[in-house]
Write a protein that holds these residues in place. Structure first.
Motif, PDB file in Angstrom:
ATOM      1  N   GLU A 337      -3.203  19.008  47.153  1.00 57.82           N
ATOM      2  CA  GLU A 337      -2.553  19.932  48.081  1.00 57.82           C
ATOM      3  C   GLU A 337      -1.499  19.216  48.928  1.00 57.82           C
ATOM      4  O   GLU A 337      -0.426  19.766  49.206  1.00 57.82           O
ATOM      5  CB  GLU A 337      -3.593  20.605  48.979  1.00 57.82           C
ATOM      6  CG  GLU A 337      -4.533  21.560  48.252  1.00 57.82           C
ATOM      7  CD  GLU A 337      -3.805  22.756  47.659  1.00 57.82           C
ATOM      8  OE1 GLU A 337      -2.635  23.018  48.031  1.00 57.82           O
ATOM      9  OE2 GLU A 337      -4.405  23.443  46.823  1.00 57.82           O
ATOM     10  N   ASP A 339       0.175  16.514  48.006  1.00 55.37           N
ATOM     11  CA  ASP A 339       1.303  16.227  47.105  1.00 55.37           C
ATOM     12  C   ASP A 339       2.247  17.416  47.036  1.00 55.37           C
ATOM     13  O   ASP A 339       3.473  17.271  47.122  1.00 55.37           O
ATOM     14  CB  ASP A 339       0.785  15.889  45.701  1.00 55.37           C
ATOM     15  CG  ASP A 339       0.179  14.498  45.605  1.00 55.37           C
ATOM     16  OD1 ASP A 339       0.397  13.680  46.517  1.00 55.37           O
ATOM     17  OD2 ASP A 339      -0.536  14.229  44.619  1.00 55.37           O
ATOM     18  N   LYS A 340       1.665  18.598  46.893  1.00 54.21           N
ATOM     19  CA  LYS A 340       2.496  19.811  46.796  1.00 54.21           C
ATOM     20  C   LYS A 340       3.194  20.098  48.117  1.00 54.21           C
ATOM     21  O   LYS A 340       4.354  20.513  48.133  1.00 54.21           O
ATOM     22  CB  LYS A 340       1.608  20.999  46.370  1.00 54.21           C
ATOM     23  CG  LYS A 340       1.141  20.925  44.926  1.00 54.21           C
ATOM     24  CD  LYS A 340       0.390  22.172  44.485  1.00 54.21           C
ATOM     25  CE  LYS A 340      -0.992  22.219  45.056  1.00 54.21           C
ATOM     26  NZ  LYS A 340      -1.799  23.347  44.496  1.00 54.21           N
ATOM     27  N   TYR A 341       2.484  19.858  49.224  1.00 52.58           N
ATOM     28  CA  TYR A 341       3.078  20.097  50.539  1.00 52.58           C
ATOM     29  C   TYR A 341       4.284  19.201  50.767  1.00 52.58           C
ATOM     30  O   TYR A 341       5.367  19.662  51.156  1.00 52.58           O
ATOM     31  CB  TYR A 341       2.030  19.877  51.636  1.00 52.58           C
ATOM     32  CG  TYR A 341       2.632  19.781  53.014  1.00 52.58           C
ATOM     33  CD1 TYR A 341       3.066  20.917  53.684  1.00 52.58           C
ATOM     34  CD2 TYR A 341       2.788  18.543  53.640  1.00 52.58           C
ATOM     35  CE1 TYR A 341       3.637  20.844  54.944  1.00 52.58           C
ATOM     36  CE2 TYR A 341       3.344  18.455  54.908  1.00 52.58           C
ATOM     37  CZ  TYR A 341       3.771  19.591  55.556  1.00 52.58           C
ATOM     38  OH  TYR A 341       4.349  19.504  56.801  1.00 52.58           O
ATOM     39  N   TYR A 342       4.127  17.912  50.500  1.00 55.89           N
ATOM     40  CA  TYR A 342       5.227  16.978  50.743  1.00 55.89           C
ATOM     41  C   TYR A 342       6.368  17.182  49.765  1.00 55.89           C
ATOM     42  O   TYR A 342       7.523  16.879  50.080  1.00 55.89           O
ATOM     43  CB  TYR A 342       4.729  15.540  50.686  1.00 55.89           C
ATOM     44  CG  TYR A 342       4.040  15.099  51.960  1.00 55.89           C
ATOM     45  CD1 TYR A 342       4.775  14.846  53.114  1.00 55.89           C
ATOM     46  CD2 TYR A 342       2.655  14.948  52.022  1.00 55.89           C
ATOM     47  CE1 TYR A 342       4.145  14.458  54.299  1.00 55.89           C
ATOM     48  CE2 TYR A 342       2.014  14.554  53.198  1.00 55.89           C
ATOM     49  CZ  TYR A 342       2.776  14.317  54.332  1.00 55.89           C
ATOM     50  OH  TYR A 342       2.165  13.940  55.478  1.00 55.89           O
ATOM     51  N   ALA A 343       6.063  17.734  48.608  1.00 55.27           N
ATOM     52  CA  ALA A 343       7.132  17.982  47.614  1.00 55.27           C
ATOM     53  C   ALA A 343       8.051  19.120  48.039  1.00 55.27           C
ATOM     54  O   ALA A 343       9.216  19.171  47.615  1.00 55.27           O
ATOM     55  CB  ALA A 343       6.515  18.285  46.253  1.00 55.27           C
ATOM     56  N   ARG A 344       7.538  20.016  48.879  1.00 51.69           N
ATOM     57  CA  ARG A 344       8.357  21.190  49.230  1.00 51.69           C
ATOM     58  C   ARG A 344       8.993  21.089  50.609  1.00 51.69           C
ATOM     59  O   ARG A 344       9.723  22.005  51.008  1.00 51.69           O
ATOM     60  CB  ARG A 344       7.501  22.451  49.142  1.00 51.69           C
ATOM     61  CG  ARG A 344       6.416  22.597  50.164  1.00 51.69           C
ATOM     62  CD  ARG A 344       5.751  23.984  50.083  1.00 51.69           C
ATOM     63  NE  ARG A 344       4.776  24.178  51.122  1.00 51.69           N
ATOM     64  CZ  ARG A 344       3.466  24.051  50.958  1.00 51.69           C
ATOM     65  NH1 ARG A 344       2.973  23.716  49.780  1.00 51.69           N
ATOM     66  NH2 ARG A 344       2.644  24.247  51.979  1.00 51.69           N
ATOM     67  N   ILE A 345       8.714  20.022  51.359  1.00 54.58           N
ATOM     68  CA  ILE A 345       9.344  19.926  52.686  1.00 54.58           C
ATOM     69  C   ILE A 345      10.545  18.982  52.639  1.00 54.58           C
ATOM     70  O   ILE A 345      10.705  18.196  51.710  1.00 54.58           O
ATOM     71  CB  ILE A 345       8.335  19.437  53.762  1.00 54.58           C
ATOM     72  CG1 ILE A 345       7.819  18.032  53.439  1.00 54.58           C
ATOM     73  CG2 ILE A 345       7.214  20.440  53.911  1.00 54.58           C
ATOM     74  CD1 ILE A 345       6.984  17.466  54.565  1.00 54.58           C
TER      75      ILE A 345
END
Length: 345
Positions: A337, A339-345
């Protein structure tokens, strides 16, 4: 693998931390009030900052000495003791406006949430006993839900059985989890058990190789020296069963036989590892209780992980811990989760 940061409250022996460390998380601060748990951390993870402190005294100034203001805290973890009250002498008071041992407003989950508010991690994970949900006629659980709701975090809770995740032990615990970054969270999917087609891990798989091993204090593998009467009692307990209390010779009878007179089955998961009076359940085929190391194996601690203090304290360290393997399952999910968060910010 990106390093994510965690803070661990009520660390105990560190089972929660082991699971997160295996998934690449960095522990910025670990805390507990117990001196023997402090020694466990010094022995096993001397480079991780550990603070021996009563959680009530863990204020912002103290935290800032270990976790810099504005640090990027990704996850707050911890398992407040279920009784939730400080019984240190100066904490006891008859004044209703002060902390008391019997005031439900001062249960330790509130201290966890207080620090959650201060650190503002992206995610949190809090573990406790299943009975917390019904204790005090559900009032404590209602208070927990209300207090979490006031933090602004999206949160939920779930009861998980550790055996469903590869731990050779039937162990039901409640996990409160949530975040402030808009993630719709879900608990980890079971990996073992009837619904998966994969059989549970068993006691025999975990400890059979230790049966013929002599005492080895270096790994906390020391058998209790039971009295002759208890050994006779143990000899009457069938594998996977309990002492036949209604069919005992008079000289073997006593009042209040407990879980320590239950024998594990080598081909099944264990009963929950809960230490009682310095003893765990009975070995599947030997007439003695489990050693600390055997219990630690069932809890999925590695043999390299050493426990400290008197035997009774070692039993508590093992029995009270979050199984590292179950902690790792949570850590893997939270890493994905993040990884996905940091990928979209």
């Amino acid at each position: 693998m990106k390093k994510y940061n965690i803070v661990d409250l009520f660390s105990g022996a560190g089972g929660f931390q082991i699971g997160f460390e295996r998934q690449g998380f960095k522990v910025l601060l670990s805390t507990d009030f117990d001196a023997d748990c402090e020694n466990v951390h010094k022995i096993n993870r001397p480079k991780v900052p550990f603070l021996k402190i009563d959680i009530h005294d863990l204020d912002s100034d103290t935290i800032d000495k270990y976790v810099k203001k504005g640090s990027n805290i990704d996850v707050l973890i911890g398992g407040p003791p279920c009784q939730g009250f400080s019984t240190i002498g100066k904490r006891i008071s008859s004044d209703p406006n002060k902390r008391t041992a019997f005031d439900p407003r001062n249960t330790l989950f509130r201290e966890y949430i207080r620090i959650l508010r201060y650190l503002q991690p992206k995610f949190f994970l809090m573990e406790n006993v299943e009975g917390l949900l019904t204790r005090d006629k559900g009032r404590i659980f209602a208070e927990i839900k209300k207090t979490f709701a006031e933090t602004g975090y999206d949160f939920n809770y779930v009861i998980l059985n550790a055996a469903d995740y590869g731990v050779p032990q039937i162990r039901n615990r409640v996990f409160f989890y949530g975040n402030r970054v808009g993630v719709k969270m879900h608990p980890p999917t079971p990996q073992y058990g009837e619904s998966t087609g994969k059989p549970y891990k068993t006691v025999g798989e975990a400890i059979s190789d230790l049966a013929d091993k002599g005492d080895d204090p270096s790994i906390n593998h020391v058998a209790l020296k039971h009295g002759a009467i208890n050994i006779r009692r143990y000899s009457l307990i069938p594998e996977g069963g309990r002492l036949p209390e209604d069919n005992l010779p008079p000289e073997l009878y006593r009042k209040n036989f407990g879980n320590t007179f239950k024998r594990l089955h080598r081909n099944k998961p264990s009963l929950t590892m809960v230490p009682g009076h310095n003893a765990f359940p009975i070995h599947p085929w030997l007439n003695r209780s489990l050693t600390v190391r055997e219990a630690a194996r069932i809890q999925t601690f590695p043999d390299s992980y050493i426990f400290a203090g008197p035997r009774q304290k070692q039993c508590m360290q093992v029995g009270n811990a979050v199984p590292p393997l179950l902690a790792e399952v949570w850590a893997k999910y939270l890493r994905e989760e993040l990884d996905k968060y940091y990928a979209r910010i």
